[in-house]
Motif scaffolding. Structure first.
Motif: not given
Lengths: 283, 308
Positions: A18, A25, B103, B107, B119, B121-126, B128, B170, B174
């Motif tokens: 994680m 990012l 990951s 989560i 976490f 939203p961070l994955v979603e931003i990655l 995008s 990734t 995820t």
């Protein structure tokens, strides 16, 4: 005892995964922000490139990306919403539903460069639009169509059935119910999908490689049929063409930071809106 | 008088009915556009690729070992490009499968509600971040760094491309894997705890097997994403159209060949048609992956008793 140690190690590994994912990012944002921030100035954002792309600003690329986003949305948003309305409100026969659903799913999985080739063969050559804003917008529009359809579908399905029934019960026709009741209720969700797809379109490069983008035009595009500069393509061209890699890389960092900020802001808004929307529905 | 008004009322009703039918018809026509575009893409790819299939037989094209489209006489062997695509994508899988599934497990299993809200939203931003930004990151930052770190002759090679693509795929893995995990009913876990299993045992022997085909869907779609990705491999993979001997060789995946060469290929020439043939093969590969993913995920939903 041993199984508790295994549990600790297992959870440890999972946590490390994680953290690595999230750190990617921040690494990407950090490096691009640190090196890009020095390049960005008011002049960089508002003026034309000079000296064969080694100095000056990137205003035409920003404007070009804006045109492509607007163009693709004008095409994909009405079409996507109409498709979603048909699928959820008119509930067609199940084989029709499956056929359309499968084609949407597969359209979503088609590699982006293939949309570029489709655009080249159909819009640029066959329909004779040439390498232009309109060809690029249409190619990008088809690319995000599945995204808009599924977002709109989800939003429409979240509208309670009882609201529809109430509207029909007081004598409204089906179309009146859709227009006045269902679509307005689903609007925030649909909008979230549209915003997400704006972020996607702004960053796509492969579909506009042969349909719209050019490394340099003089001034700004003056019609939908003219070639256009675009931020993502500009980054690519700066890194792979031209004869002053050092100076060009610096400008590319600036473009990258602009594009990244744009996409992050847009998807941040969409994620926030969706969160609010969901908590509203759950409450 | 009465008759006329009755007639007009009737015709008004008819009008509304016709109007309603027209709306439905319009929506139906528009809804079929996505089908039309998919079919259109297939037709265009076939049409534009056909001429090269008429000149060369499919075997020579697909298994030809040399891709020299601009030589005289040109050679159109796509094999090195296909191998390059799989080479780079399989490398990416080594990165994105463990990271993505790890990951997702974090989560779903470990994260507190608050952590989840950060976490996810961070994955979603990655996810995008545009591919051109990944490509730029790989080219300007990762490649020079790896070149120094590993002492390899060229930074732009299959290895760097795999790493960049892996990071990129990734979040896809995820999100889908996390979805699959969240569908596993609570009762499965409770039953496992009740017979004395701890959280890790429950996770590895109950939850993950139950979500297995959902996780497979995530992996398949991650692979499909990696194979179809264009800008990243175009910028980072090095671009040499040869069969790679090691992970550190520069390669030219199918997508990169199309993107790099279509601009220069004369329209209607053999090279142009050959590039469309590559796109057709690419389309077929991703199509198979997507259908497989659909099939597996449907089985998963049936197994857990969710509606298909």
């Amino acid at each position: 005892m041993r199984r508790n140690i295994t549990e600790k190690i297992g959870f440890g590994i999972v946590s490390v995964c994680m953290w690595i994912t999230v750190s990617f990012l921040f690494l990407i944002i950090f490096f691009i922000a640190v090196k890009g921030i020095g390049v960005i100035s008011w002049e960089f954002l508002t003026s034309q490139p000079r000296n064969a792309m080694t100095a000056g600003g990137v205003a035409p690329a920003i404007v070009g990306t804006f045109y492509l986003v607007v163009g693709s949305m004008m095409f994909a948003v009405p079409l996507g919403i109409a498709t979603a309305i048909y699928l959820t409100e008119y509930s067609p026969k199940s084989y029709v539903l499956n056929l359309i659903r499968i084609s949407i799913n597969n359209l979503a999985g088609v590699p982006s460069v293939v949309f570029g080739l489709f655009g080249l063969a159909i819009f640029v050559k066959f329909l004779g639009f040439g390498v232009s804003i309109i060809s690029g917008s249409l190619s990008l529009g088809i690319l995000v169509l599945p995204l808009i359809i599924s977002a709109a579908q989800e939003a429409l399905l979240a509208v309670p059935q009882s609201i529809r029934e109430a509207s029909l019960a007081v004598g409204a026709s089906k179309w009146q119910t859709i227009k006045k009741i269902v679509v307005p209720a689903a609007m925030p969700g649909i909008l979230t999908g549209v915003i997400l797809s704006i972020g996607r379109v702004a960053g796509e490069t492969a579909p506009i490689l042969f349909t719209a983008a050019t490394f340099y035009i003089k001034g700004y595009p003056d019609s939908p049929f003219s070639e256009v500069m675009a931020l993502p393509y500009h980054i690519y061209a700066l890194m792979t063409e031209g004869s002053h890699p050092e100076k060009q890389t610096a400008i590319a960092y600036g473009c990258c930071l602009i594009l990244l900020s744009l996409v992050l802001i847009v998807s941040g808004i969409a994620i926030y809106m969706r969160k609010r929307e969901r908590s509203y529905h759950h409450a | 008088m009465k008759i006329i008004s009755a007639a007009s009322a009737l015709s008004k009703k008819m009008k509304i009915k016709i109007k309603e039918k027209l709306y439905e018809l319009t929506f139906a026509v528009l809804a079929f556009s996505s089908l039309a575009f998919l079919v259109g893409i297939v037709i265009v790819l076939f049409r534009e690729a056909m001429p090269i299939f008429e000149k060369l037989n499919i075997g020579d094209l697909v298994f030809g070992r040399f891709w020299y489209p601009t030589y005289d006489p040109p050679e159109f062997g796509i094999f090195p490009l296909i191998i390059a695509s799989f080479w780079v994508s399989l490398g990416a899988m080594l990165v994105c499968v463990p990271l993505g599934i790890g990951s997702a497990l974090y989560i779903n299993e470990i994260a507190s509600k608050r952590q989840k809200e950060i976490f996810k939203p961070l994955v979603e931003i990655l996810a995008s971040i545009p591919s051109i930004v990944y490509g730029f990151f790989g080219m300007a930052i990762l490649a020079p760094f790896l070149q120094g770190l590993l002492g390899i002759p060229i930074g732009l090679c299959a290895f760097t491309a795999s790493l960049t693509l892996g990071i990129m795929a990734t979040p896809t893995v995820t999100s889908i894997a996390e979805d699959a995990l969240s569908y596993v009913p609570r009762s499965f876990r409770e039953a496992s705890y009740a017979v004395g299993a701890n959280r890790w045992q429950t996770l590895t022997r109950v939850v993950v097997p139950a979500a297995g085909s959902g996780i497979s869907t995530a992996i398949i779609l991650g692979m499909s994403r990696a194979i179809g990705e264009t800008m990243t491999v175009l910028m980072v993979a090095g671009g040499a159209a040869m069969i790679p001997g090691s992970p550190f060789d520069p390669v030219r995946p199918m997508t990169a060949a199309i993107a790099a060469e279509m601009g220069e290929a004369p329209v209607g020439g053999d090279h142009y048609h050959a590039l469309f043939a590559i796109a057709l093969i690419l389309f077929v590969i991703t199509f198979v992956f997507n259908i497989a993913a659909e099939f597996v995920s449907r089985r998963f939903r049936i197994k857990l008793g969710l509606s298909g």
